[in-house]
Design an enzyme around this catalytic site. Structure first.
Site, PDB file in Angstrom:
ATOM      1  N   LYS A   1       0.841  -1.214   0.000  1.00  0.00           N
ATOM      2  CA  LYS A   1       0.000   0.000   0.000  1.00  0.00           C
ATOM      3  C   LYS A   1       0.872   1.260   0.000  1.00  0.00           C
ATOM      4  CE  LYS A   1      -0.460  -0.060   5.025  1.00  0.00           C
ATOM      5  NZ  LYS A   1      -1.188  -0.670   6.141  1.00  0.00           N
TER       6      LYS A   1
ATOM      7  N   ARG B   1     -11.000   0.424  14.665  1.00  0.00           N
ATOM      8  CA  ARG B   1     -10.747   1.279  13.510  1.00  0.00           C
ATOM      9  C   ARG B   1     -11.712   0.833  12.417  1.00  0.00           C
ATOM     10  NH1 ARG B   1      -4.764   1.361  10.804  1.00  0.00           N
ATOM     11  NH2 ARG B   1      -5.444  -0.704  10.144  1.00  0.00           N
TER      12      ARG B   1
ATOM     13  N   TYR C   1      18.396  29.203   4.625  1.00  0.00           N
ATOM     14  CA  TYR C   1      17.329  30.029   5.214  1.00  0.00           C
ATOM     15  C   TYR C   1      17.561  30.230   6.715  1.00  0.00           C
ATOM     16  CZ  TYR C   1      14.250  29.708   1.143  1.00  0.00           C
ATOM     17  OH  TYR C   1      13.695  29.823  -0.101  1.00  0.00           O
TER      18      TYR C   1
ATOM     19  N   MET D   1      13.071  23.607  -0.174  1.00  0.00           N
ATOM     20  CA  MET D   1      12.059  22.825  -0.875  1.00  0.00           C
ATOM     21  C   MET D   1      12.684  21.832  -1.864  1.00  0.00           C
ATOM     22  SD  MET D   1       8.705  24.068  -3.016  1.00  0.00           S
ATOM     23  CE  MET D   1       8.093  25.147  -1.734  1.00  0.00           C
TER      24      MET D   1
HETATM   25  C1  LIG Z   1      -0.440  -1.695   6.826  1.00  0.00           C
HETATM   26  C2  LIG Z   1      -1.075  -2.946   7.250  1.00  0.00           C
HETATM   27  C3  LIG Z   1      -0.312  -4.106   7.469  1.00  0.00           C
HETATM   28  C4  LIG Z   1       1.200  -4.126   7.437  1.00  0.00           C
HETATM   29  O1  LIG Z   1       1.716  -3.685   8.675  1.00  0.00           O
HETATM   30  P1  LIG Z   1       3.287  -3.672   8.956  1.00  0.00           P
HETATM   31  O2  LIG Z   1       3.381  -3.212  10.374  1.00  0.00           O
HETATM   32  O3  LIG Z   1       3.901  -2.691   8.025  1.00  0.00           O
HETATM   33  O4  LIG Z   1       3.793  -5.048   8.741  1.00  0.00           O
HETATM   34  C5  LIG Z   1      -0.994  -5.291   7.728  1.00  0.00           C
HETATM   35  N1  LIG Z   1      -2.343  -5.319   7.814  1.00  0.00           N
HETATM   36  C6  LIG Z   1      -3.103  -4.212   7.647  1.00  0.00           C
HETATM   37  C7  LIG Z   1      -4.578  -4.325   7.765  1.00  0.00           C
HETATM   38  C8  LIG Z   1      -2.492  -2.986   7.380  1.00  0.00           C
HETATM   39  O5  LIG Z   1      -3.251  -1.893   7.229  1.00  0.00           O
END
Ligand SMILES: *Cc1c(COP(=O)(O)O)cnc(C)c1O
Length: 340
Positions: free
Chosen positions: A33, A118, A249, A295
């Site tokens: 992701k 969640r 800066y 930047m």
């Molecule tokens: C992001 C995520 C993971 C992976 O978690 P890590 O700590 O990076 O291994 C696994 N399951 C869900 C539902 C997630 O959102």
């Protein structure tokens, strides 16, 4: 141009350690992701496929489409578009209503809330969910939960594992009653997997560990993982400054001696964030960051044409008072990736 170099050897090293912990590479779903935590979605998916990984996890449909051909199974955690999906895709049910929005024959994984509060349905809603899945002609292919504090020294991990064991039992019972094949069960992220001896679920959803990091309390056994990503900058210009002159800066850096300052093409626009005034940052080769990050630029006490800004983000995460995830994921996706 600034670039990210991804080290194949380090990635395969991590996947080997993870496979050993999980039992085999078939028990790993790589979590890709958010542009593979900033590493590059297609690049990491291609490497995972080359290693022989067959399952992946992404955030939404747009990500899934990019890597569709590279995996046998792709779990989508939070899609909101709800249209017809490829047979490779498995859609997460985050609440009961999702069941009634999906087209027939969609593969679904039920997410169960076992304490994180969640996403996911309550364990008391399992019967309604599974009956709904049958009624809607969806394919019930998985059931999972997520740990809220697997990286911390607390009993939460055991409590949630126990809650999920109750869920599994209930799901098995309902499937038997309805003559449904059993779904795949999975609950472990990286930290949970490395806290589990004799892992016996269908697979683990491994994110951060594949990239070479783990945030577990050091009291636990920490696997020897290697960071996969390094960030590189190219020289834009160099100059000599004399003792007492300032850089950047706010003139926050004052030269203690005559020195050479080189400006590189990496800045907070690329996701390399400003470091707060009280901290000093040095690259692993010992070059000091001089003054504030701009930047599109930063300055180092170095004269190289090309310089490695980081090849391990643990130190940066500490300076920013955050976790490795945030440092890599914040990098701008347009930075070129090179696999070595
Ligand atoms: C992001 C995520 C993971 C992976 O978690 P890590 O700590 O990076 O291994 C696994 N399951 C869900 C539902 C997630 O959102």
């Amino acid at each position: 141009m600034a670039k990210v170099i991804l080290y194949r050897e380090n990635y395969f090293h991590n996947l080997k350690i993870i496979s050993q912990q999980a039992g085999s590479k078939n028990k790993i779903a790589v979590v890709l992701k958010d542009n593979a935590y900033g590493h590059g979605l297609l690049e990491m998916a291609t490497l995972a496929n080359e290693y022989g990984i067959t399952k992946a996890v992404v955030r939404n449909y747009d990500e899934a489409i990019i890597i569709e051909k590279l995996f046998r199974e792709i779990l989508i955690l939070a899609d909101t578009s709800f249209h017809t999906y490829s047979h490779t895709f498995h859609i997460t049910i985050n609440k009961l209503e999702d069941i009634y929005r999906l087209p027939e024959n969609t593969n679904v994984h039920i997410k169960v809330d076992t304490g994180m509060h969640r996403n996911g349905i309550h364990k008391n809603e399992l019967k309604e969910a599974i009956h709904g899945i049958c009624k809607q002609n969806l394919k019930f292919t998985g059931c999972f939960t997520h740990h809220r504090s697997a990286d911390e020294l607390s009993t939460d991990f055991y409590w949630q594992s126990h809650e999920f064991a109750i869920v599994k039992k209930e799901v098995k019972k309902l499937c038997e009653q309805l003559s449904l094949p059993l779904p795949a069960f999975h609950s472990c992220n990286s930290s949970a997997l490395f806290r589990t001896k004799n892992f016996d679920e269908d697979f683990a959803r491994v994110g951060i560990a594949q990239y070479g990091y783990i945030e577990n309390n050091p009291i636990f056994d920490i696997p020897n993982l290697k960071p996969v990503m390094s960030l590189w900058g190219n020289k834009i210009s160099s100059r000599k400054i004399t003792k007492g002159e300032h850089v950047g800066y706010g003139a926050t850096y004052q030269a203690p001696k005559d020195m050479v300052v080189t400006n590189y093409d990496v800045g907070y626009g690329d996701g390399f964030l400003r470091i707060s005034g009280e901290h000093e940052y040095k690259t692993h080769e010992g070059y000091q960051l001089l003054g504030r990050v701009s930047m599109d630029n930063l300055s180092l006490d170095c004269d190289k044409e090309e310089v490695c800004i980081f090849n391990d983000v643990k130190e940066l995460a500490k300076l920013h008072n955050t976790i490795s995830y945030e440092i890599t994921t914040t990098l701008n996706p347009r930075i070129k990736k090179e696999v070595q």
